[in-house]
Write a protein that holds these residues in place. Structure first.
Motif, PDB file in Angstrom:
ATOM      1  N   GLN A 153      -2.996   0.246  13.496  1.00  0.00           N
ATOM      2  CA  GLN A 153      -4.062  -0.710  13.807  1.00  0.00           C
ATOM      3  C   GLN A 153      -3.488  -1.907  14.577  1.00  0.00           C
ATOM      4  N   LYS A 154      -2.353  -2.405  14.093  1.00  0.00           N
ATOM      5  CA  LYS A 154      -1.733  -3.551  14.779  1.00  0.00           C
ATOM      6  C   LYS A 154      -1.295  -3.152  16.196  1.00  0.00           C
ATOM      7  N   ALA A 155      -0.702  -1.963  16.311  1.00  0.00           N
ATOM      8  CA  ALA A 155      -0.244  -1.509  17.629  1.00  0.00           C
ATOM      9  C   ALA A 155      -1.425  -1.461  18.603  1.00  0.00           C
ATOM     10  N   ALA A 156      -2.550  -0.893  18.129  1.00  0.00           N
ATOM     11  CA  ALA A 156      -3.714  -0.755  18.999  1.00  0.00           C
ATOM     12  C   ALA A 156      -4.296  -2.128  19.346  1.00  0.00           C
ATOM     13  N   GLN A 157      -4.428  -2.994  18.322  1.00  0.00           N
ATOM     14  CA  GLN A 157      -5.054  -4.304  18.552  1.00  0.00           C
ATOM     15  C   GLN A 157      -4.220  -5.171  19.484  1.00  0.00           C
ATOM     16  N   GLU A 158      -2.903  -5.130  19.299  1.00  0.00           N
ATOM     17  CA  GLU A 158      -2.052  -6.064  20.045  1.00  0.00           C
ATOM     18  C   GLU A 158      -1.380  -5.424  21.260  1.00  0.00           C
ATOM     19  N   GLY A 159      -1.691  -4.152  21.480  1.00  0.00           N
ATOM     20  CA  GLY A 159      -1.138  -3.481  22.669  1.00  0.00           C
ATOM     21  C   GLY A 159       0.380  -3.347  22.625  1.00  0.00           C
ATOM     22  N   ILE A 160       0.919  -3.124  21.437  1.00  0.00           N
ATOM     23  CA  ILE A 160       2.380  -2.962  21.315  1.00  0.00           C
ATOM     24  C   ILE A 160       2.696  -1.465  21.287  1.00  0.00           C
ATOM     25  N   TYR A 161       3.772  -1.078  21.920  1.00  0.00           N
ATOM     26  CA  TYR A 161       4.134   0.350  21.983  1.00  0.00           C
ATOM     27  C   TYR A 161       4.459   0.867  20.585  1.00  0.00           C
ATOM     28  N   TYR A 162       3.804   1.957  20.209  1.00  0.00           N
ATOM     29  CA  TYR A 162       3.994   2.548  18.883  1.00  0.00           C
ATOM     30  C   TYR A 162       5.099   3.607  19.004  1.00  0.00           C
ATOM     31  N   ALA A 163       6.315   3.194  18.653  1.00  0.00           N
ATOM     32  CA  ALA A 163       7.480   4.085  18.820  1.00  0.00           C
ATOM     33  C   ALA A 163       7.641   4.874  17.531  1.00  0.00           C
ATOM     34  N   ASN A 164       6.753   5.816  17.376  1.00  0.00           N
ATOM     35  CA  ASN A 164       6.664   6.479  16.075  1.00  0.00           C
ATOM     36  C   ASN A 164       7.231   7.884  16.104  1.00  0.00           C
ATOM     37  N   HIS A 165       7.948   8.208  15.036  1.00  0.00           N
ATOM     38  CA  HIS A 165       8.657   9.492  14.970  1.00  0.00           C
ATOM     39  C   HIS A 165       7.707  10.672  14.831  1.00  0.00           C
ATOM     40  N   VAL A 166       6.514  10.441  14.319  1.00  0.00           N
ATOM     41  CA  VAL A 166       5.583  11.553  14.122  1.00  0.00           C
ATOM     42  C   VAL A 166       4.756  11.785  15.391  1.00  0.00           C
ATOM     43  N   TYR A 167       4.266  10.703  15.967  1.00  0.00           N
ATOM     44  CA  TYR A 167       3.347  10.814  17.100  1.00  0.00           C
ATOM     45  C   TYR A 167       4.057  11.121  18.412  1.00  0.00           C
ATOM     46  N   ASN A 168       5.225  10.510  18.617  1.00  0.00           N
ATOM     47  CA  ASN A 168       5.834  10.617  19.951  1.00  0.00           C
ATOM     48  C   ASN A 168       6.600  11.929  20.119  1.00  0.00           C
ATOM     49  N   PRO A 169       6.208  12.756  21.076  1.00  0.00           N
ATOM     50  CA  PRO A 169       6.836  14.071  21.232  1.00  0.00           C
ATOM     51  C   PRO A 169       8.333  14.023  21.532  1.00  0.00           C
ATOM     52  N   LEU A 170       8.812  12.892  22.062  1.00  0.00           N
ATOM     53  CA  LEU A 170      10.240  12.828  22.392  1.00  0.00           C
ATOM     54  C   LEU A 170      11.111  12.945  21.144  1.00  0.00           C
ATOM     55  N   GLY A 191       0.849  -1.195   0.000  1.00  0.00           N
ATOM     56  CA  GLY A 191       0.000   0.000   0.000  1.00  0.00           C
ATOM     57  C   GLY A 191       0.877   1.235   0.000  1.00  0.00           C
ATOM     58  N   SER A 192       0.238   2.389   0.057  1.00  0.00           N
ATOM     59  CA  SER A 192       0.986   3.647   0.052  1.00  0.00           C
ATOM     60  C   SER A 192       1.639   3.866   1.418  1.00  0.00           C
ATOM     61  N   ARG A 193       2.428   4.907   1.492  1.00  0.00           N
ATOM     62  CA  ARG A 193       3.062   5.274   2.771  1.00  0.00           C
ATOM     63  C   ARG A 193       1.996   5.523   3.840  1.00  0.00           C
ATOM     64  N   ASP A 194       0.933   6.245   3.459  1.00  0.00           N
ATOM     65  CA  ASP A 194      -0.109   6.564   4.437  1.00  0.00           C
ATOM     66  C   ASP A 194      -0.883   5.305   4.868  1.00  0.00           C
ATOM     67  N   GLN A 195      -1.159   4.418   3.899  1.00  0.00           N
ATOM     68  CA  GLN A 195      -1.883   3.171   4.228  1.00  0.00           C
ATOM     69  C   GLN A 195      -1.026   2.266   5.136  1.00  0.00           C
ATOM     70  N   THR A 196       0.270   2.291   4.893  1.00  0.00           N
ATOM     71  CA  THR A 196       1.194   1.489   5.712  1.00  0.00           C
ATOM     72  C   THR A 196       1.141   1.959   7.166  1.00  0.00           C
ATOM     73  N   ALA A 197       1.138   3.261   7.347  1.00  0.00           N
ATOM     74  CA  ALA A 197       1.076   3.823   8.702  1.00  0.00           C
ATOM     75  C   ALA A 197      -0.251   3.434   9.364  1.00  0.00           C
ATOM     76  N   ASP A 198      -1.343   3.499   8.621  1.00  0.00           N
ATOM     77  CA  ASP A 198      -2.651   3.121   9.190  1.00  0.00           C
ATOM     78  C   ASP A 198      -2.629   1.665   9.657  1.00  0.00           C
ATOM     79  N   ALA A 199      -2.073   0.787   8.804  1.00  0.00           N
ATOM     80  CA  ALA A 199      -2.034  -0.645   9.143  1.00  0.00           C
ATOM     81  C   ALA A 199      -1.180  -0.879  10.385  1.00  0.00           C
ATOM     82  N   CYS A 200      -0.090  -0.158  10.477  1.00  0.00           N
ATOM     83  CA  CYS A 200       0.822  -0.330  11.620  1.00  0.00           C
ATOM     84  C   CYS A 200       0.147   0.124  12.917  1.00  0.00           C
TER      85      CYS A 200
END
Ligand SMILES: Cc1ncc(COP(=O)(O)O)c(C=O)c1O
Ligand SMILES: [Zn+2]
Length: 362
Positions: free
Chosen positions: A178-195, A167-176
């Motif tokens: 979704q998995k983080a939310a469903q499986e309770g895995i920490y989303y260590a993301n450069h856009v979302y995480n203020p650190l 999928g596109s870059r944006d669709q890839t992020a959506d899928a990721c």
């Protein structure tokens, strides 16, 4: 004051160890933290990595010592009359994202995270994978179909698993997400995480320490804006600390094939990204688009476009001068060249060379 996150949309506060990657209202957290006034005396001259500036970062412990890979301290090179290049591809994983990843993985280590998920067009994934390897954290990276094989190989070399999403870059992020939310895995993301932005701030602290001033015009490639937002914060910090008396003009560089911020008012424009060599900034829906377009920076700014037809020649021109950069980085230089061809700049300029050339070779 206890350092935490705050939601700019509803004002809700959250501790740094919150596992949700965004506020319940859907807003994206920012950091609830004001650094002490900038003073050169607060820089730690014994550390040759971004943590020499830790007095201006919300670090509450010494875990950064187990996380740093010696990122940062890149050369600010006088290249042409009135133009500096900052060689941010000279990093442990060959892109500026190491600045942000070092700070983000400091947080993961601090709050006891053992497994993370992240999505990326490649460079942020490389960085997070490398810093997770260093910190002993399990890591899975989602990349969109078409990502450079070299970036994928590098992610895997760091021991992370890499999922190539069809999928596109944006669709890839959506899928990721979704998995983080469903499986309770920490989303260590450069856009979302203020650190992450606490790390990219150091780009400006370095320029200021190296030159003793900030050039008049900064050209910043913007996809999701992680370098831009960090630079803005650090520039505002220098300005409010009265160590600079004028804010530079920021040129936000987008691809002409994917420019949701160009001509936008308040929120990003709805666009359909087209294929571009500038894969690192091919973000159709920048999640912090409203924040980028908002009033966080008090100095002058403009959005300019990288002409697709000039990217290869810009890349070749830099390479012929000994600087082999990614296509996305060449796009920033191409946008600068197109602008100065039309009208000379007032004052001098600086361009970050964000990614190394070998990474975008197919
Ligand atoms: C080489 C390069 N330059 C610039 C950017 C843009 O960074 P951001 O999406 O944070 O604006 C990226 C992002 O991946 C990149 O890889
Ligand atoms: Zn909220």
């Amino acid at each position: 004051m206890l350092i935490g996150f705050i939601c700019p949309d509803c004002g809700a506060k959250a501790p740094l160890n919150i596992l949700d990657y965004k506020c319940a209202c859907g807003g994206l957290f920012v950091l609830d933290y004001t650094p002490p006034a900038y003073s050169a005396d607060l820089i730690d001259p014994t550390e040759w990595n971004i943590f020499r500036y830790r007095a201006f970062m919300p670090l509450e412990n010494e875990f950064w010592r187990d996380v740093t890979l010696g990122e940062g301290m890149t050369a600010t090179l006088p290249y042409q009359e009135g133009l500096y290049l900052k060689l941010d591809y000279a990093m442990p994983t060959l892109s500026f994202k190491d600045r942000g990843a070092a700070a983000l993985i400091w947080l993961c280590k601090t709050i006891g995270i053992s497994r993370v998920l992240q999505d990326s067009s490649g460079n942020a994934g490389n960085s997070v994978a490398a810093y997770c390897a260093r910190a002993g954290i399990d890591c899975e990276i989602y990349v969109p179909k078409g990502t450079s094989p070299k970036k994928i190989a590098m992610i895997e070399a760091h021991g992370a698993s890499c999922t190539v999403f069809d999928g596109s870059r944006d669709q890839t992020a959506d899928a990721c997400r979704q998995k983080a939310a469903q499986e309770g895995i920490y989303y260590a993301n450069h856009v979302y995480n203020p650190l992450f932005y606490e790390g990219t701030k150091t780009f400006i602290y370095e320029v200021f320490e190296q030159l003793g001033r900030i050039p008049d015009n900064l050209f910043i490639p913007v996809g999701n804006g992680t370098l831009l937002l960090g630079c803005q914060q650090a520039l505002m910090h220098l300005y409010s600390s009265k160590v600079i008396n004028r804010l530079p003009k920021l040129y936000i560089v987008q691809s002409e094939r994917c420019a949701p911020l160009y001509g936008a008012q308040g929120s990003p424009r709805d666009i359909t990204p087209e294929e571009t060599y500038a894969e690192g900034i091919a973000i159709g829906k920048p999640m912090r688009g409203r924040q980028i377009l908002g009033g966080g920076y008090a100095g002058p700014r403009g959005v300019i476009l990288a002409p697709e037809a000039d990217i290869l020649s810009a890349r070749q021109a830099l390479a012929r001068d000994g600087l082999f950069v990614e296509h996305t980085t060449a796009a920033t230089y191409a946008a600068y060249q197109a602008l100065v061809r039309r009208s000379p700049l007032e004052g001098d300029a600086l361009i970050p060379l964000c990614g190394a050339g070998l990474k975008s070779e197919k």
